[in-house]
Design an enzyme around this catalytic site. Structure first.
Site, PDB file in Angstrom:
ATOM      1  N   GLU A   1      -3.228  -0.436  -8.287  1.00  0.00           N
ATOM      2  CA  GLU A   1      -4.177   0.606  -7.898  1.00  0.00           C
ATOM      3  C   GLU A   1      -3.430   1.928  -7.915  1.00  0.00           C
ATOM      4  O   GLU A   1      -2.243   1.974  -7.606  1.00  0.00           O
ATOM      5  CB  GLU A   1      -4.730   0.348  -6.494  1.00  0.00           C
ATOM      6  CG  GLU A   1      -5.586   1.498  -5.945  1.00  0.00           C
ATOM      7  CD  GLU A   1      -6.260   1.160  -4.630  1.00  0.00           C
ATOM      8  OE1 GLU A   1      -6.984   0.149  -4.595  1.00  0.00           O
ATOM      9  OE2 GLU A   1      -6.062   1.902  -3.654  1.00  0.00           O
TER      10      GLU A   1
ATOM     11  N   ASP B   1       0.818  -1.214   0.000  1.00  0.00           N
ATOM     12  CA  ASP B   1       0.000   0.000   0.000  1.00  0.00           C
ATOM     13  C   ASP B   1       0.856   1.269   0.000  1.00  0.00           C
ATOM     14  O   ASP B   1       1.937   1.316   0.598  1.00  0.00           O
ATOM     15  CB  ASP B   1      -0.905  -0.023   1.230  1.00  0.00           C
ATOM     16  CG  ASP B   1      -2.078   0.927   1.119  1.00  0.00           C
ATOM     17  OD1 ASP B   1      -2.373   1.379  -0.001  1.00  0.00           O
ATOM     18  OD2 ASP B   1      -2.703   1.207   2.162  1.00  0.00           O
ATOM     19  N   HIS B   2       0.348   2.295  -0.650  1.00  0.00           N
ATOM     20  CA  HIS B   2       0.944   3.639  -0.666  1.00  0.00           C
ATOM     21  C   HIS B   2       2.446   3.605  -0.956  1.00  0.00           C
ATOM     22  O   HIS B   2       3.260   4.109  -0.184  1.00  0.00           O
ATOM     23  CB  HIS B   2       0.663   4.357   0.659  1.00  0.00           C
ATOM     24  CG  HIS B   2      -0.740   4.883   0.751  1.00  0.00           C
ATOM     25  ND1 HIS B   2      -1.201   5.921  -0.017  1.00  0.00           N
ATOM     26  CD2 HIS B   2      -1.790   4.485   1.515  1.00  0.00           C
ATOM     27  CE1 HIS B   2      -2.472   6.155   0.262  1.00  0.00           C
ATOM     28  NE2 HIS B   2      -2.858   5.292   1.182  1.00  0.00           N
TER      29      HIS B   2
ATOM     30  N   LYS C   1      -8.826   9.277  10.017  1.00  0.00           N
ATOM     31  CA  LYS C   1      -8.462   7.972  10.527  1.00  0.00           C
ATOM     32  C   LYS C   1      -9.297   7.577  11.747  1.00  0.00           C
ATOM     33  O   LYS C   1      -9.451   8.341  12.694  1.00  0.00           O
ATOM     34  CB  LYS C   1      -6.976   7.957  10.914  1.00  0.00           C
ATOM     35  CG  LYS C   1      -6.031   8.159   9.741  1.00  0.00           C
ATOM     36  CD  LYS C   1      -6.099   7.014   8.765  1.00  0.00           C
ATOM     37  CE  LYS C   1      -5.117   7.184   7.627  1.00  0.00           C
ATOM     38  NZ  LYS C   1      -5.164   6.095   6.634  1.00  0.00           N
TER      39      LYS C   1
END
Length: 443
Positions: A218, A109-110, A260
């Site tokens: 993604e 991710d990221h 968050k």
């Protein structure tokens, strides 16, 4: 070593990378694979202990949802001293422990650099969330000709004149409306996102050039300051596609606030309209999924997300699993929780810079004023919940960042002692996230 058990062979050995690889070789279903356009949910795990409880949630509430148990951002791995291999292996052993025998994904991710791509690719991840957010420009007013001239046109394999001709008179059918693209809006989109397109295409080409196993991509621009407009989405999709990219999901910066660990903050009707239109663009240029980052605890909007996307969606949760662990500490180890709370508060001013949060320290109580029976309230309350959410690095690592902290060891020991309560709470909490996206509604 192996020994005979009732109805089969019992294998015993350390939870090593070698043994995790052997598990995946003997049980190919646990070898991560690309997800494609299936409705999916990533349920990251900062401690590496949550998978068994997450499996219970998917079994009970996740019908028709592809699980991604191995999911962590490069930022979190670095803060926690976890390698991509460790993230993947912990998920494998958790699946084995819980008897999961269905396909799984694994999301790096990221990722912001090719070095991060390489580390996760070598570990065996199959989904790569490429994040060019650091290259997205914040603009005030219309971009000047000089600002457009500064764009990396060589990397974009383009010129300003060719770009403007490409969009001249263009419109996009959004189903219930037509999106027309004024020249000024494209100039703005290019000035804002042009460097990001160049960067993400470079990362994508690097990934595809090195990958020896099936992978998917993604693209995420959600951790940026300004909302991604519909025309900016069209610009990004058009330019990435023109430069040869393929992707299965896209995370824009949405309207409202996806902070968050707490529910959505903003106008739900406005969000719904925006999601419908972004989804229509995704169908027109893909199809690809709309990805919901910082998706944990957004219970008030899951129904409308499902309706707006038609389940062409990927949900991402992560830190909420850590908060479940802290809830167990609040209930069964008050002194440990008090230590975690204090360290998180002390670290908040620095830790908050990496995340979308708005908690205020002056709205949280001194821990000495809170009796033991009220400690779980701190995990649930808006400000303290966010502070706990982003304080994990200071809590779980030594002050010099060279290794696990004493609190990390104590929390792990507690969760292993209270494994039934921990897995049960994970099943309930993560299941509440999954149920609205499930093929069989379980609410």
């Amino acid at each position: 070593m192996a020994s005979e058990g009732d109805g089969g062979t019992i294998l015993e050995g350390p939870l090593s990378a070698k043994n995790a690889a052997m598990v995946r070789a003997k049980m190919p279903v646990l070898k991560p694979r690309p997800i494609g356009l299936l409705a999916s949910a990533g349920v990251g795990d900062r401690l590496g202990l949550a998978t068994a409880g997450q499996v219970r949630a998917f079994r009970k509430s996740g019908s028709g949802i592809m699980p991604v148990f191995a999911q962590q951002s490069a930022r979190e791995m670095d803060r926690l001293g976890r390698t991509p291999q460790r993230v993947l292996d912990d998920a494998t052993f958790g699946c084995l422990q819980a008897g999961w025998d269905r396909p799984v994904g694994a999301d790096a991710d990221h990722l912001k650099s090719t070095d991060e791509v390489d580390r996760c690719l070598d570990a065996g991840f199959t989904s790569f969330t490429l994040d060019p957010g650091d290259h997205v420009r914040h603009l005030e007013g219309e971009p000047s000709d000089a600002q457009l001239a500064e764009l990396p046109w060589g990397e974009l394999e383009d010129t300003a004149d060719a770009m403007m001709r490409r969009y001249a008179g263009r419109s996009i059918d959004l189903g219930d409306s037509v999106l027309r693209i004024p020249e000024g809006d494209i100039r703005f989109a290019a000035a804002k996102y042009g460097p990001a397109v160049a960067h993400v295409v470079s990362m994508y080409r690097h990934l595809m050039g090195r990958a020896k196993h099936p992978v998917e991509v993604e693209v995420s621009v959600d951790e940026t300051d300004d909302v991604t407009t519909l025309i900016e989405h069209v610009y990004l999709a058009t330019e990435m596609k023109r430069l040869g990219m393929e992707w299965v999901s896209f995370a824009p910066r949405y309207v409202g606030r996806f902070e968050k660990g707490v529910d959505y903050i903003g106008d739900r009707d406005e969000l719904y309209r925006s999601l419908v239109q972004h989804s229509n663009i995704a169908r027109a240029f893909g199809p690809y999924k709309i990805s919901l980052h910082s998706g944990s605890d957004k219970f008030s909007i899951y129904d409308l997300v499902v309706e707006a996307t038609g389940r062409l969606v990927h949900l991402k949760t992560s830190g909420t699993n850590y908060l479940v662990a802290l809830d167990i500490a609040a209930q069964f180890a008050p002194e440990l929780f008090r230590e975690v709370y204090e360290v998180s508060r002390e670290a908040y001013r620095g830790a908050r810079s990496s995340y979308h949060v708005s908690a205020q320290l002056d709205r949280t109580p001194d821990i000495g004023e809170v009796p033991d029976e009220r400690l779980p309230d701190l995990v649930a309350s808006f400000d303290s919940r966010q502070i706990l959410h982003v304080g994990y690095g200071a809590v779980l690592r030594t002050e010099d960042g060279t290794g696990p902290s004493s609190a990390d060891a104590a929390l792990r020991e507690l969760l292993e002692t209270r494994v039934d309560e921990y897995e049960s709470l994970l099943e309930s909490h993560i299941g509440r996230h999954l149920a609205p996206f499930s093929l069989m509604e379980t609410r």
